[in-house]
Design a protein around this motif. Structure first.
Motif, PDB file in Angstrom:
ATOM      1  N   ALA A  65       0.826  -1.136   0.100  1.00 10.63           N
ATOM      2  CA  ALA A  65       0.134  -0.025  -0.129  1.00 10.63           C
ATOM      3  C   ALA A  65       0.890   1.213  -0.095  1.00 10.63           C
ATOM      4  CB  ALA A  65      -1.000   0.020   1.257  1.00 10.63           C
ATOM      5  N   ILE A  66       0.145   2.247  -0.735  1.00 13.74           N
ATOM      6  CA  ILE A  66       1.039   3.496  -0.684  1.00 13.74           C
ATOM      7  C   ILE A  66       0.114   4.748  -0.047  1.00 13.74           C
ATOM      8  CG2 ILE A  66       1.901   5.142  -2.133  1.00 13.74           C
ATOM      9  CD1 ILE A  66       3.740   3.319  -2.245  1.00 13.74           C
ATOM     10  N   GLY A  67       0.759   5.529   0.751  1.00  9.69           N
ATOM     11  CA  GLY A  67      -0.218   6.722   1.206  1.00  9.69           C
ATOM     12  C   GLY A  67      -0.594   6.388   2.590  1.00  9.69           C
ATOM     13  N   GLY A  68      -1.758   7.083   2.977  1.00  5.06           N
ATOM     14  CA  GLY A  68      -2.222   7.110   4.377  1.00  5.06           C
ATOM     15  C   GLY A  68      -2.266   8.463   4.851  1.00  5.06           C
ATOM     16  N   LEU A  69      -2.764   8.664   6.162  1.00  2.00           N
ATOM     17  CA  LEU A  69      -2.673   9.779   6.799  1.00  2.00           C
ATOM     18  C   LEU A  69      -1.293  10.576   6.733  1.00  2.00           C
ATOM     19  CD1 LEU A  69      -4.996   9.202   9.708  1.00  2.00           C
ATOM     20  CD2 LEU A  69      -5.451  10.053   7.268  1.00  2.00           C
ATOM     21  N   SER A  82     -14.263  12.332   6.400  1.00  5.46           N
ATOM     22  CA  SER A  82     -15.498  12.995   7.080  1.00  5.46           C
ATOM     23  C   SER A  82     -14.938  14.286   7.792  1.00  5.46           C
ATOM     24  CB  SER A  82     -16.198  12.103   8.108  1.00  5.46           C
ATOM     25  OG  SER A  82     -15.326  11.943   8.913  1.00  5.46           O
ATOM     26  N   LYS A  83     -13.465  14.331   7.589  1.00  4.88           N
ATOM     27  CA  LYS A  83     -13.019  15.427   8.328  1.00  4.88           C
ATOM     28  C   LYS A  83     -12.404  16.690   7.411  1.00  4.88           C
ATOM     29  CE  LYS A  83     -11.617  13.038  12.183  1.00  4.88           C
ATOM     30  NZ  LYS A  83     -10.372  12.196  12.873  1.00  4.88           N
ATOM     31  N   GLY A  84     -11.835  17.647   7.985  1.00  9.67           N
ATOM     32  CA  GLY A  84     -11.354  18.691   6.965  1.00  9.67           C
ATOM     33  C   GLY A  84     -10.282  18.346   6.057  1.00  9.67           C
ATOM     34  N   PRO A  85     -10.316  19.085   4.787  1.00  7.06           N
ATOM     35  CA  PRO A  85      -9.315  18.568   4.008  1.00  7.06           C
ATOM     36  C   PRO A  85      -7.716  18.672   4.318  1.00  7.06           C
ATOM     37  CG  PRO A  85     -10.233  20.699   3.460  1.00  7.06           C
ATOM     38  CD  PRO A  85     -11.298  20.303   4.692  1.00  7.06           C
ATOM     39  N   ARG A  99       2.897  16.433  12.976  1.00  5.62           N
ATOM     40  CA  ARG A  99       3.961  17.058  12.945  1.00  5.62           C
ATOM     41  C   ARG A  99       4.225  18.305  12.388  1.00  5.62           C
ATOM     42  NH1 ARG A  99       7.791  12.883  14.733  1.00  5.62           N
ATOM     43  NH2 ARG A  99       7.274  10.856  14.189  1.00  5.62           N
ATOM     44  N   ALA A 100       3.090  18.506  11.371  1.00  2.19           N
ATOM     45  CA  ALA A 100       3.292  19.590  10.730  1.00  2.19           C
ATOM     46  C   ALA A 100       2.510  20.805  11.409  1.00  2.19           C
ATOM     47  CB  ALA A 100       2.568  19.631   9.444  1.00  2.19           C
ATOM     48  N   GLU A 101       3.154  22.162  11.562  1.00  2.88           N
ATOM     49  CA  GLU A 101       2.578  23.172  12.360  1.00  2.88           C
ATOM     50  C   GLU A 101       1.603  23.804  11.577  1.00  2.88           C
ATOM     51  OE1 GLU A 101       5.654  22.577  11.971  1.00  2.88           O
ATOM     52  OE2 GLU A 101       6.823  22.709  13.846  1.00  2.88           O
ATOM     53  N   TYR A 102       1.751  23.831  10.188  1.00  2.00           N
ATOM     54  CA  TYR A 102       0.839  24.592   9.073  1.00  2.00           C
ATOM     55  C   TYR A 102       0.110  23.971   8.518  1.00  2.00           C
ATOM     56  CZ  TYR A 102       4.693  27.728  10.949  1.00  2.00           C
ATOM     57  OH  TYR A 102       5.481  28.129  11.784  1.00  2.00           O
ATOM     58  N   ARG A 103      -0.766  23.047   8.969  1.00  2.00           N
ATOM     59  CA  ARG A 103      -1.268  21.888   8.162  1.00  2.00           C
ATOM     60  C   ARG A 103      -2.618  22.271   7.377  1.00  2.00           C
ATOM     61  NH1 ARG A 103      -1.013  19.878  13.183  1.00  2.00           N
ATOM     62  NH2 ARG A 103      -2.830  19.825  14.534  1.00  2.00           N
ATOM     63  N   LEU A 104      -3.143  23.393   7.850  1.00  2.00           N
ATOM     64  CA  LEU A 104      -4.028  24.073   6.988  1.00  2.00           C
ATOM     65  C   LEU A 104      -3.639  24.507   5.620  1.00  2.00           C
ATOM     66  CD1 LEU A 104      -6.641  26.343   9.060  1.00  2.00           C
ATOM     67  CD2 LEU A 104      -6.949  23.966   8.032  1.00  2.00           C
ATOM     68  N   LEU A 105      -2.382  24.635   5.558  1.00  2.00           N
ATOM     69  CA  LEU A 105      -1.665  25.308   4.330  1.00  2.00           C
ATOM     70  C   LEU A 105      -1.068  24.059   3.522  1.00  2.00           C
ATOM     71  CD1 LEU A 105       0.402  28.599   5.337  1.00  2.00           C
ATOM     72  CD2 LEU A 105      -1.512  28.401   3.679  1.00  2.00           C
ATOM     73  N   LEU A 106      -0.726  23.295   4.256  1.00  2.00           N
ATOM     74  CA  LEU A 106       0.139  22.029   3.739  1.00  2.00           C
ATOM     75  C   LEU A 106      -0.992  20.923   3.441  1.00  2.00           C
ATOM     76  CD1 LEU A 106       3.348  21.780   5.779  1.00  2.00           C
ATOM     77  CD2 LEU A 106       2.712  23.180   3.911  1.00  2.00           C
ATOM     78  N   ARG A 107      -1.852  21.112   2.558  1.00  2.00           N
ATOM     79  CA  ARG A 107      -2.869  19.865   2.302  1.00  2.00           C
ATOM     80  C   ARG A 107      -2.350  19.246   1.253  1.00  2.00           C
ATOM     81  NH1 ARG A 107      -5.333  24.897   2.099  1.00  2.00           N
ATOM     82  NH2 ARG A 107      -5.880  24.394  -0.253  1.00  2.00           N
ATOM     83  N   GLU A 137     -13.115  25.994  -3.502  1.00  2.00           N
ATOM     84  CA  GLU A 137     -14.136  26.040  -2.457  1.00  2.00           C
ATOM     85  C   GLU A 137     -13.216  25.861  -1.127  1.00  2.00           C
ATOM     86  OE1 GLU A 137     -17.010  22.850  -2.936  1.00  2.00           O
ATOM     87  OE2 GLU A 137     -17.520  22.932  -0.725  1.00  2.00           O
ATOM     88  N   ILE A 138     -12.229  25.067  -1.207  1.00  2.00           N
ATOM     89  CA  ILE A 138     -11.236  25.183   0.029  1.00  2.00           C
ATOM     90  C   ILE A 138     -10.809  26.468   0.582  1.00  2.00           C
ATOM     91  CG2 ILE A 138      -9.439  24.069   1.229  1.00  2.00           C
ATOM     92  CD1 ILE A 138      -9.968  21.363  -0.879  1.00  2.00           C
ATOM     93  N   GLU A 139     -10.292  27.053  -0.647  1.00  2.00           N
ATOM     94  CA  GLU A 139      -9.812  28.386  -0.374  1.00  2.00           C
ATOM     95  C   GLU A 139     -10.525  29.583   0.190  1.00  2.00           C
ATOM     96  OE1 GLU A 139      -8.067  30.732  -3.743  1.00  2.00           O
ATOM     97  OE2 GLU A 139      -6.968  28.950  -4.266  1.00  2.00           O
ATOM     98  N   GLY A 140     -11.949  29.366  -0.532  1.00  2.00           N
ATOM     99  CA  GLY A 140     -13.107  30.267   0.300  1.00  2.00           C
ATOM    100  C   GLY A 140     -13.466  29.715   1.648  1.00  2.00           C
ATOM    101  N   ARG A 141     -13.739  28.480   1.949  1.00  2.00           N
ATOM    102  CA  ARG A 141     -14.085  27.909   3.103  1.00  2.00           C
ATOM    103  C   ARG A 141     -13.215  28.282   4.306  1.00  2.00           C
ATOM    104  NH1 ARG A 141     -18.787  26.370   2.314  1.00  2.00           N
ATOM    105  NH2 ARG A 141     -19.339  24.598   0.793  1.00  2.00           N
ATOM    106  N   TYR A 142     -11.738  28.193   3.927  1.00  2.00           N
ATOM    107  CA  TYR A 142     -10.767  28.373   5.121  1.00  2.00           C
ATOM    108  C   TYR A 142     -10.136  29.710   5.217  1.00  2.00           C
ATOM    109  CZ  TYR A 142     -11.981  23.571   5.855  1.00  2.00           C
ATOM    110  OH  TYR A 142     -12.567  22.448   6.179  1.00  2.00           O
ATOM    111  N   ALA A 143     -10.608  30.720   3.996  1.00  2.00           N
ATOM    112  CA  ALA A 143      -9.876  32.007   3.801  1.00  2.00           C
ATOM    113  C   ALA A 143      -9.464  32.713   5.112  1.00  2.00           C
ATOM    114  CB  ALA A 143     -10.928  32.862   3.175  1.00  2.00           C
ATOM    115  N   GLY A 144     -10.268  32.809   6.072  1.00  2.00           N
ATOM    116  CA  GLY A 144      -9.964  33.484   7.720  1.00  2.00           C
ATOM    117  C   GLY A 144      -8.974  32.830   8.105  1.00  2.00           C
TER     118      GLY A 144
END
Ligand code: FAD
Length: 582
Positions: A49-53, A86-89, A432-440, A540-547
């Protein structure tokens, strides 16, 4: 003695080595990939398998820099799922189970079509070092001396590898493959700190003897979503996997035989992957749990072998036999091959610069499991960076390519490794990633492909596809920001919105959870209709999380400011009264 000269030599054809070789070659370096057995290039040593969280993020980042892992799994994947759907992007993780043979073939095919790349069989036994430990090439077991402008070592679990199966142990790189016994001596000669780690794999089962009807089956997503930004659709047939559980009887068998487990008898001293523990480890550590989940994953479309994910073990064969047959659905199963553990040498990654060059040996780069990591994705990402930096080094450039913690998970991993080192096999997590909203995972190309284009590791096809995507995004973004509506018009669509008289544009409106593309299209009939799905998703992701994204970008600016602060070597820390003694 033969003498050959290359720009870059990569030692090892695993996940780090293949990415390193392909990246160096894409950079224009004449590259040689030297590996024990070319037919095993791209082999998955453990789980199919490749990938995962978080690992899925790494694969998308490798792909964004034109690496091969994403395209290979798209050709060889037989069950694709987005984890955490079911969780955020930010924390969604793409994962795919692979047909082991198709994956290996895909890696080999992608390498075969890479210009500047030659693959040869050969076991490397020594590094060729100058008096000041600069690496000038390698010497193979058959006596060849091969010179290069830079060398990348990606030896995986092979350095002084020692397999444990119950009370038995024997030197090996992985099952049925010889270890690399002498290369550690060259590393010791340079003076780098070496340590030992351990990992393990479960038995393999004959799927024709599993009682599939007795268990729940898990299917992949429909339609399957490709990993690579370059793949349009997955065409490989998709198959389900089975789910079963250990039983109290399984646990009793393991407990009764713990003294025969090399992990508990003292035979294995080194530390294994904490988040991928053996079944004996789980029974001891989670004493209160009366069952552990097992996924029965097919290893191939035309291969009956099944990988029981969750029961890696190095218990003796007879104990493995008993414990496996105590699991529902596996009562009659035929065991094709027992599980085992392997101990191997690794280099303390604090010996490396962020470019993955060894501090004490110029022109020598290390990537993958040799740096104390575990996992194909971690190995691939390091390989890609080491390959790029080795090619730069060999070309005489002073530049290095080092993504930082705000550029990608790759940057997080490299920074963690070279600054903190590791006492246990290091694997990637979203935490481990501090900026994970950006690092999607969804925006890996937007984050990294421009830097890849600038450094020169992106091929023409991807460069064109990226330019097209960027243009489409810009156009759609401009259209969305040009469309605006009053709060009254928005409320007429059934959206609860403050009647403050402020007009909001289409992108801003995504901040309201109830707003969908359907709502926007009702507000502005005829507009925003022909958006490509990936463009629509991105906006859509950009707009939803803009703030939130705006706040995180401010944090990134502050982080980068701090990172560039140079503390002089001769700073007298004792003179700074506000620093505690610690
Ligand atoms: P590898 O994939 O090991 O590739 C090394 C390559 O280098 C091989 O092609 C080898 O032939 C070649 N090579 C080595 N030395 C030389 C030399 N001197 N000369 C020429 N060629 C050489 N990962 C997980 O995430 N979870 C797990 O539970 C897990 N379990 C594992 C269990 C086992 C038994 C093994 C063997 C591995 C396991 N892994 C696991 C690890 C996973 O396989 C590795 O993380 C990954 O393959 C590392 O990639 P790599 O490129 O660094 O090395």
């Amino acid at each position: 003695m033969d003498q050959e000269t290359w720009d870059v030599i990569v030692v090892g054809g695993g996940h780090a080595g293949t990415e390193a070789a392909a990246a160096a070659a894409r950079m224009g370096a004449r590259t040689l990939l030297l590996t024990h057995k070319p037919e095993t290039v791209g082999e998955m040593s453990c789980n199919p398998a490749i990938g995962g969280l978080a690992k899925g993020h790494l694969v998308r980042e490798i792909d964004a820099l034109d690496g091969i892992m994403g395209r290979a799994i798209d050709r060889g994947g037989i069950q694709f799922r987005i984890l955490n759907q079911s969780k955020g992007p930010a924390v969604r993780g793409p994962r795919a189970q692979a047909d082991r043979k198709l994956y290996r073939q895909a890696v080999q095919a992608l390498l075969a079509e890479t210009e500047n790349l030659t693959i040869q069989a050969g076991g490397v036994e020594h590094l060729v070092l100058s008096d000041d430990n600069q690496c000038q090439g390698v010497k193979t077991a058959d006596g060849r001396i091969l010179r290069a402008g830079a060398v990348v070592l990606t030896t995986g679990t092979f350095l002084n590898g020692l397999i444990h199966l119950g009370e038995d142990q024997w030197p090996a790189g992985r099952i049925d493959e010889a270890p690399a016994l002498k290369l550690s001596d060259s590393l010791a000669q340079i003076g780098v700190a070496l340590g030992r780690l351990k990992t393990g794999t479960p038995a393999r089962l004959d799927g024709r003897t599993i009682d599939w009807a007795s268990m729940d089956m898990q299917h992949g997503d429909t339609p399957p979503r490709p990993f690579s930004f370059m793949t349009e659709a997955i065409t490989t047939p998709q198959v389900p996997c089975g789910i079963t559980w250990t039983t109290p009887e399984t646990h009793a068998i393991i407990r009764a035989n713990l003294s025969r487990s090399p992990m508990y008898s003292g035979q294995i001293q080194s530390i294994g992957p904490r988040y991928c523990p053996s079944i004996e480890d789980k029974i001891v550590r989670f004493e209160g749990r009366d069952r552990h989940q097992i996924f029965l994953e097919p290893e191939g479309l035309d291969d009956p072998t099944v990988y029981p994910n969750g029961i890696s073990t190095s218990l003796p064969r007879d104990v493995q036999d008993a414990l496996i047959h105590s699991i529902p659905g596996l009562e009659q199963v035929t065991i094709i091959r027992p599980g085992y553990a392997i101990e191997y040498d690794f280099v303390d990654p604090r010996e490396l610069k962020p470019s993955l060059e060894v501090r004490k040996s110029q022109r020598l780069f290390l990537a993958g499991q040799i740096n104390g990591t575990t996992g194909y994705e971690e190995a691939g990402a390091q390989g890609l960076l080491a390959g790029i930096n080795a090619a730069l080094r060999a070309s005489g450039s002073e530049r290095t390519f080092v993504p930082d913690r705000a550029d990608g998970y790759m940057g997080v991993m490299i920074d963690d490794l070279v600054t903190l080192g590791t006492q246990e096999p290091y694997r990637m997590f979203t935490s481990r990633a501090e900026y994970r909203l950006l690092l999607r995972a969804d925006n890996a190309d937007l984050r990294l492909t421009p830097a890849g284009l600038e450094i020169g590791c992106i091929g023409r096809a991807r460069a064109e596809a990226f330019a097209e995507k960027s243009a489409l995004l810009d156009r759609a973004r401009a259209e969305m920001t040009s469309l605006s509506a009053t709060p009254k018009q928005v409320a007429e669509q059934g959206i609860s919105i403050n009647q403050d008289g402020v007009r909001r544009n289409a992108l801003d409106l995504f901040a309201y959870q109830e707003v969908s593309w359907h709502v926007l299209q009702s507000l502005w009939p005829g507009a925003l209709t022909d958006l490509r799905p990936d463009i629509a998703e991105q906006l859509e992701i950009e707009g939803r999380y803009a703030g939130y994204l705006e706040r995180q970008l401010a944090d990134v600016t502050a982080f980068r400011r701090d990172e560039t602060l140079v503390i002089p070597d001769d700073l007298d820390f004792a003179a700074i009264g506000s620093l505690s003694a610690e």
